[in-house]
Design an enzyme around this catalytic site. Structure first.
Site, PDB file in Angstrom:
ATOM      1  N   SER A 298      56.116  17.471  39.193  1.00  0.00           N
ATOM      2  CA  SER A 298      54.796  17.453  40.220  1.00  0.00           C
ATOM      3  C   SER A 298      55.133  18.208  41.331  1.00  0.00           C
ATOM      4  O   SER A 298      55.714  19.377  41.062  1.00  0.00           O
ATOM      5  CB  SER A 298      54.531  15.844  40.523  1.00  0.00           C
ATOM      6  OG  SER A 298      53.551  15.788  41.575  1.00  0.00           O
TER       7      SER A 298
ATOM      8  N   TYR B 204      45.068  22.046  44.301  1.00  0.00           N
ATOM      9  CA  TYR B 204      46.318  21.927  43.818  1.00  0.00           C
ATOM     10  C   TYR B 204      46.986  20.509  44.032  1.00  0.00           C
ATOM     11  O   TYR B 204      47.472  20.001  42.882  1.00  0.00           O
ATOM     12  CB  TYR B 204      47.106  23.005  44.156  1.00  0.00           C
ATOM     13  CG  TYR B 204      48.669  22.889  43.722  1.00  0.00           C
ATOM     14  CD1 TYR B 204      49.115  23.266  42.630  1.00  0.00           C
ATOM     15  CD2 TYR B 204      49.858  22.517  44.919  1.00  0.00           C
ATOM     16  CE1 TYR B 204      50.563  23.156  42.075  1.00  0.00           C
ATOM     17  CE2 TYR B 204      51.106  22.538  44.348  1.00  0.00           C
ATOM     18  CZ  TYR B 204      51.455  22.689  43.053  1.00  0.00           C
ATOM     19  OH  TYR B 204      52.696  22.616  42.477  1.00  0.00           O
TER      20      TYR B 204
ATOM     21  N   SER C 105      58.626  30.708  30.636  1.00  0.00           N
ATOM     22  CA  SER C 105      58.805  31.929  30.848  1.00  0.00           C
ATOM     23  C   SER C 105      59.459  32.361  32.086  1.00  0.00           C
ATOM     24  O   SER C 105      60.374  33.164  32.206  1.00  0.00           O
ATOM     25  CB  SER C 105      57.551  32.764  30.594  1.00  0.00           C
ATOM     26  OG  SER C 105      56.611  32.130  31.500  1.00  0.00           O
TER      27      SER C 105
ATOM     28  N   LYS D 237      48.175  17.545  41.262  1.00  0.00           N
ATOM     29  CA  LYS D 237      49.440  16.980  41.116  1.00  0.00           C
ATOM     30  C   LYS D 237      49.169  15.524  41.419  1.00  0.00           C
ATOM     31  O   LYS D 237      49.944  14.742  40.840  1.00  0.00           O
ATOM     32  CB  LYS D 237      50.372  17.612  41.959  1.00  0.00           C
ATOM     33  CG  LYS D 237      50.479  19.233  41.824  1.00  0.00           C
ATOM     34  CD  LYS D 237      51.515  19.133  40.469  1.00  0.00           C
ATOM     35  CE  LYS D 237      52.102  20.312  40.166  1.00  0.00           C
ATOM     36  NZ  LYS D 237      52.685  20.794  38.751  1.00  0.00           N
TER      37      LYS D 237
HETATM   38  N1  LIG Z   1      58.268  26.770  43.142  1.00  0.00           N
HETATM   39  C1  LIG Z   1      57.737  25.677  43.992  1.00  0.00           C
HETATM   40  O1  LIG Z   1      57.871  25.802  45.147  1.00  0.00           O
HETATM   41  C2  LIG Z   1      57.328  24.612  43.522  1.00  0.00           C
HETATM   42  C3  LIG Z   1      57.181  23.423  44.138  1.00  0.00           C
HETATM   43  C4  LIG Z   1      56.655  21.960  43.705  1.00  0.00           C
HETATM   44  C5  LIG Z   1      56.238  22.038  42.299  1.00  0.00           C
HETATM   45  N2  LIG Z   1      56.059  23.475  41.477  1.00  0.00           N
HETATM   46  C6  LIG Z   1      55.713  23.249  40.160  1.00  0.00           C
HETATM   47  O2  LIG Z   1      56.836  23.806  39.317  1.00  0.00           O
HETATM   48  C7  LIG Z   1      56.213  24.215  38.092  1.00  0.00           C
HETATM   49  C8  LIG Z   1      56.689  25.375  37.838  1.00  0.00           C
HETATM   50  O3  LIG Z   1      56.436  26.326  38.494  1.00  0.00           O
HETATM   51  P1  LIG Z   1      57.232  27.685  39.209  1.00  0.00           P
HETATM   52  O4  LIG Z   1      57.742  27.279  40.495  1.00  0.00           O
HETATM   53  O5  LIG Z   1      58.563  27.603  38.341  1.00  0.00           O
HETATM   54  O6  LIG Z   1      56.488  28.580  39.079  1.00  0.00           O
HETATM   55  P2  LIG Z   1      56.329  29.975  38.049  1.00  0.00           P
HETATM   56  O7  LIG Z   1      57.414  30.853  37.743  1.00  0.00           O
HETATM   57  O8  LIG Z   1      55.073  30.536  38.112  1.00  0.00           O
HETATM   58  O9  LIG Z   1      56.044  29.095  36.504  1.00  0.00           O
HETATM   59  C9  LIG Z   1      54.913  28.472  36.264  1.00  0.00           C
HETATM   60  C10 LIG Z   1      54.906  28.519  34.751  1.00  0.00           C
HETATM   61  O10 LIG Z   1      53.748  27.898  34.146  1.00  0.00           O
HETATM   62  C11 LIG Z   1      53.284  28.641  33.125  1.00  0.00           C
HETATM   63  N3  LIG Z   1      51.728  28.566  32.455  1.00  0.00           N
HETATM   64  C12 LIG Z   1      50.814  28.487  33.341  1.00  0.00           C
HETATM   65  N4  LIG Z   1      49.907  28.373  32.724  1.00  0.00           N
HETATM   66  C13 LIG Z   1      50.027  27.896  31.646  1.00  0.00           C
HETATM   67  C14 LIG Z   1      49.499  27.333  30.325  1.00  0.00           C
HETATM   68  N5  LIG Z   1      48.085  27.505  30.226  1.00  0.00           N
HETATM   69  N6  LIG Z   1      50.384  27.280  29.311  1.00  0.00           N
HETATM   70  C15 LIG Z   1      51.657  27.281  29.425  1.00  0.00           C
HETATM   71  N7  LIG Z   1      52.244  27.816  30.493  1.00  0.00           N
HETATM   72  C16 LIG Z   1      51.486  27.941  31.274  1.00  0.00           C
HETATM   73  C17 LIG Z   1      53.530  29.950  33.362  1.00  0.00           C
HETATM   74  O11 LIG Z   1      53.474  30.878  32.430  1.00  0.00           O
HETATM   75  P3  LIG Z   1      52.873  32.345  32.278  1.00  0.00           P
HETATM   76  O12 LIG Z   1      54.210  33.182  32.410  1.00  0.00           O
HETATM   77  O13 LIG Z   1      52.297  32.590  30.887  1.00  0.00           O
HETATM   78  O14 LIG Z   1      51.934  32.454  33.383  1.00  0.00           O
HETATM   79  C18 LIG Z   1      54.820  29.930  34.063  1.00  0.00           C
HETATM   80  O15 LIG Z   1      55.868  29.948  33.258  1.00  0.00           O
HETATM   81  C19 LIG Z   1      54.523  24.102  38.530  1.00  0.00           C
HETATM   82  O16 LIG Z   1      54.116  23.089  37.930  1.00  0.00           O
HETATM   83  C20 LIG Z   1      54.544  24.222  39.871  1.00  0.00           C
HETATM   84  O17 LIG Z   1      53.328  23.616  40.389  1.00  0.00           O
HETATM   85  C21 LIG Z   1      56.807  24.503  42.122  1.00  0.00           C
END
Ligand SMILES: NC(=O)c1ccc[n+]([C@@H]2O[C@H](COP(=O)([O-])OP(=O)(O)OC[C@H]3O[C@@H](n4cnc5c(N)ncnc54)[C@H](OP(=O)(O)O)[C@@H]3O)[C@@H](O)[C@H]2O)c1
Length: 298
Positions: free
Chosen positions: A144, A158, A13, A162
């Site tokens: 991850s 968290y 999303s 991971k």
């Molecule tokens: N941004 C960073 O700095 C960073 C760094 C390292 C790793 N990550 C990892 O990257 C991944 C994506 O994160 P992002 O940074 O892009 O943040 P984000 O925009 O908050 O994306 C997270 C996504 O996960 C979805 N989600 C949460 N619970 C869910 C469920 N039960 N079923 C299906 N979808 C679900 C959210 O959907 P909803 O819209 O429904 O809430 C959203 O689409 C995550 O695993 C995060 O831990 C991020």
């Protein structure tokens, strides 16, 4: 790469998932951007993705998938296979951050984050693998984090989710190679996505208050994250490259970050330790042979 892939992405999303979906589709892959509530909480995101697909004539589809529900995962995978005829790549991207001192998180909050960040990929992988096994090819990709290799106080639970994901993905990497299926891990650094606004706060504030100085850790870590300025498109571009790498030639781990913060060192050391372990267990040939055959070298 000539062969275009059918890709399912969880949590598409917003953030990395959304960028991956758009990037892969713009490079000719057939993409299923899955999300919770495409007709409800994510209705706007879903209609923006559909509008983009129409405007640019992309094979980019929205499908409902909540990673915490077996039924929802299985239904989404069935939709992909029925419509596209196969499933080549599953990107386990959905996830969120539980923010607070470890003791301040309730057992229920810990259960919930493990249900999404760890059991979610367990469900998705189990749903797609029978299809990948039939075609004797496929890629399980796991988003991850650097926090899956180092521990950061105030987001330690968290990190635990991971770390668990890393162990799952690495196990699959060794076990699935003989079947021609790759399992890889992407470890992003901090990038400006909605992830920080979506952080869930540890519920037991009374316990937080007993920590005195340690309580200041929260503010410091959150302050550093708030300033992180990386362009999240870097992660989507790295994922595109991994998807387009020939089977059997993909690495186990990809660190994507402006700052290594020691993660590359940990990865290199673990690779060497794992090799020694496989030698000690008499598995060296099995693992190496499996990876060479998957790459078409034998
Ligand atoms: N941004 C960073 O700095 C960073 C760094 C390292 C790793 N990550 C990892 O990257 C991944 C994506 O994160 P992002 O940074 O892009 O943040 P984000 O925009 O908050 O994306 C997270 C996504 O996960 C979805 N989600 C949460 N619970 C869910 C469920 N039960 N079923 C299906 N979808 C679900 C959210 O959907 P909803 O819209 O429904 O809430 C959203 O689409 C995550 O695993 C995060 O831990 C991020």
């Amino acid at each position: 790469m000539e062969f275009k892939q059918v890709v399912l992405i969880t949590g598409a999303s917003t953030g990395f998932g959304r960028l991956m979906a758009e990037t892969l589709a713009r490079h000719g892959h057939t993409v299923y951007a899955s999300m919770r509530g495409p007709g409800g909480k994510n209705a706007t995101n879903a209609s923006e993705i559909r509008a983009l697909a129409k405007r640019e004539s992309l094979a980019l589809h929205v499908v409902e998938l909540d990673v915490t529900s077996d039924e929802s995962v299985e239904r989404a995978v069935s939709v992909v296979v029925e419509q596209a005829g196969s499933i080549d790549v599953a990107i386990n991207n959905a996830g969120y951050v539980l923010n607070g001192l470890a003791e301040a998180a309730t057992a229920e909050q810990v259960r919930q984050i493990m249900d999404t960040n760890y059991l979610g990929p367990v469900r998705v992988n189990r749903a797609v693998l029978p299809h990948m096994r039939r075609q004797r090819s496929g890629l399980l990709l796991h988003i991850s984090s650097g926090a899956g290799r180092v521990v950061i106080p105030s987001i330690g639970l968290y990190c635990a989710s991971k770390f668990a994901l890393e162990a799952l993905a690495e196990t699959y990497h060794y076990e699935l190679a003989p079947q021609g299926i790759d399992s890889s891990i992407v470890e992003p650094g901090a990038y400006q996505t909605p992830v920080f606004g979506n952080m869930v706060k540890a519920a037991d504030q009374e316990r937080t208050e007993t920590y005195g100085v340690a309580n200041g850790i929260l503010g410091k870590v959150n302050g550093v994250f708030a300033k992180s300025a990386g362009n999240p498109q870097e992660v989507a571009d790295a994922v595109l490259q991994i998807v387009e790498t020939p089977a059997g030639q993909r690495k186990l781990r990809y660190r994507v970050s402006a700052a290594s913060l020691g993660v590359d060192e940990i990865n290199a050391l673990c690779e060497s330790v794992q090799s020694q372990l496989f030698a000690a267990l008499g598995l060296a040939e099995d693992v190496t042979f499996a990876r060479r055959s998957a790459a078409g070298a034998d």
